[in-house]
Design a protein around this motif. Structure first.
Motif, short mmCIF file in Angstrom:
data_model
loop_
_atom_site.label_atom_id
_atom_site.label_comp_id
_atom_site.label_asym_id
_atom_site.label_seq_id
_atom_site.Cartn_x
_atom_site.Cartn_y
_atom_site.Cartn_z
N ARG A 189 -4.51 5.54 -2.78
CA ARG A 189 -4.72 4.67 -1.62
C ARG A 189 -6.18 4.64 -1.17
NH1 ARG A 189 0.71 6.26 1.95
NH2 ARG A 189 2.21 5.81 0.26
N PRO B 175 -3.09 2.42 9.98
CA PRO B 175 -3.24 2.53 8.53
C PRO B 175 -2.17 3.42 7.90
CG PRO B 175 -4.85 3.90 9.62
CD PRO B 175 -4.18 3.11 10.69
N LEU C 117 -4.90 5.98 3.41
CA LEU C 117 -5.67 4.77 3.10
C LEU C 117 -7.13 4.94 3.51
CD1 LEU C 117 -5.75 1.80 2.15
CD2 LEU C 117 -5.25 1.15 4.52
N ILE D 207 0.83 -1.21 0.00
CA ILE D 207 0.00 0.00 0.00
C ILE D 207 0.86 1.25 0.00
CG2 ILE D 207 -1.67 1.32 1.36
CD1 ILE D 207 -2.79 -1.39 2.35
#
Length: 351
Positions: free
Chosen positions: A55, A80, A84, A47
């Motif tokens: 994202r 996170p 995200l 990610i």
């Protein structure tokens, strides 16, 4: 043709699957499960390699509460990466089991994820914030995602969610917890190796279906985009998948790949289920470290269809490597695909 790519990430004995689809330069993304806690390191790196503006995922599906599917997702909410977000999260918490009227403390993990999701902007949003469930009658539920991805729900049924409710409540009681049906108050500030393989002998054994409540609650679906499709079986019970597939047009599922349920367990991959799925590719997500999946019987049932098949494994190990046999391939007309690195993980590109 637009992008349709499926990444079977190295999730140890679990599932962590990333789907990318749409324009190659700016694809849409769906994440299915997070594997075990150790999977998070790999997923986080993947990610963080994305530009921050990419994202935002269309969907996160946490298929059910077993550790090898949910733990990595918990890590994702706990810390996170910057930027995200998910437009929707599909997960059936205890409150969804109630309205629809484990393995290793799965319900307790479910409670932890529920705590995060109470504050999420979208939780089962595409199902009106109610249960993600297949109705007993009528058409199968379908949902459209941005970018043209169409999802057709195959599992779970209301009966399977109802069975999980008692197990969930019991595990919470043992841990001194009350299952959450309302938002909590705000927090105060401050291997064994395989021997030789005899496919015919493996086929001679009987079949006994999985009866685990958590597996029966799995969210399974067909994901279609731009003329290509994949059946993601989670850990669903084969009888549930069969009953839903029978409700499709023609009573069959014609897909480009089938991610087999429960990592290729002999209790979740039945001959009757396989007979309803027309596909050239079978995907296995497991390193076999705990339950020794995929079971040889399950793979044998795939080969017994006597149709050319590609077996895709996201790990090379004692329970997958024996299928890398020229003799078996010649006799049973299949090919094998393995990761190119020892770390595991494999990508299917249907573009």
């Amino acid at each position: 043709m637009s992008l349709y790519r499926v990444h079977l990430l190295p999730a140890q004995q679990g599932d962590c699957i990333l789907i990318e689809y749409g324009r190659p330069e700016r694809p849409h993304r769906v994440l299915i499960d997070g594997g075990l806690a150790g999977t998070w390191t790999h997923l986080k790196g993947l990610i963080e390699a994305l530009p921050i503006e990419q994202r935002r995922f269309d969907l996160l599906v946490v298929t059910h509460i077993d550790q090898d599917h949910i733990e990595g997702a918990l890590s994702l909410f706990k810390s996170p990466p910057e930027g995200l977000s998910f437009d929707d999260v599909w997960f059936n918490g205890f409150k969804h089991l109630e309205e629809s009227d484990l393995e290793d403390f799965g319900p307790l993990h479910g409670e932890r994820l529920t705590t995060h999701l109470w504050t999420a902007p979208a939780w089962n949003q595409l199902f009106g914030r109610r249960a993600v469930v297949v109705p007993d009658t009528g058409p199968l539920p379908t949902r459209e995602l941005p970018g043209g991805m169409r999802l057709t729900l195959l599992s779970p049924t209301r009966a399977r969610l109802r069975k999980l409710r008692g197990v969930w409540a019991k595990r919470c009681e043992e841990a001194g917890l009350n299952p959450q049906v309302q938002p909590p108050p705000p927090a105060p500030e401050g291997l064994e190796p395989m021997g030789g393989i005899d496919v015919a002998a493996l086929l001679a054994g009987g079949f006994k279906e999985d009866d685990a409540e958590a597996n029966g609650s799995s969210i399974a679906f067909i994901a279609e985009h731009d003329g290509r499709s994949v059946l993601f079986g989670a850990d669903a019970h084969p009888s549930v998948l069969r009953a839903s597939i029978a409700r499709l047009d023609g009573g069959r599922a014609k897909v480009d790949a089938f991610k087999l349920p429960h990592h290729g367990s002999r209790k979740n991959v039945s001959t009757e289920l396989l007979a309803l799925v027309d596909t050239p590719r079978y995907l296995f997500s497991t390193n076999g470290s705990r339950h020794h999946h995929p079971d040889r019987e399950a793979v044998a049932r795939v080969l017994a269809r006597k149709q050319p098949a590609e077996l895709w494994f996201n790990y090379r190990g004692p329970h997958t490597e024996p299928w890398d046999s020229d003799e078996l391939r010649a006799e049973w007309r299949y090919t094998t695909r393995y990761p190119t690195t020892a770390a595991g993980g494999i990508t299917l590109d249907l573009s």
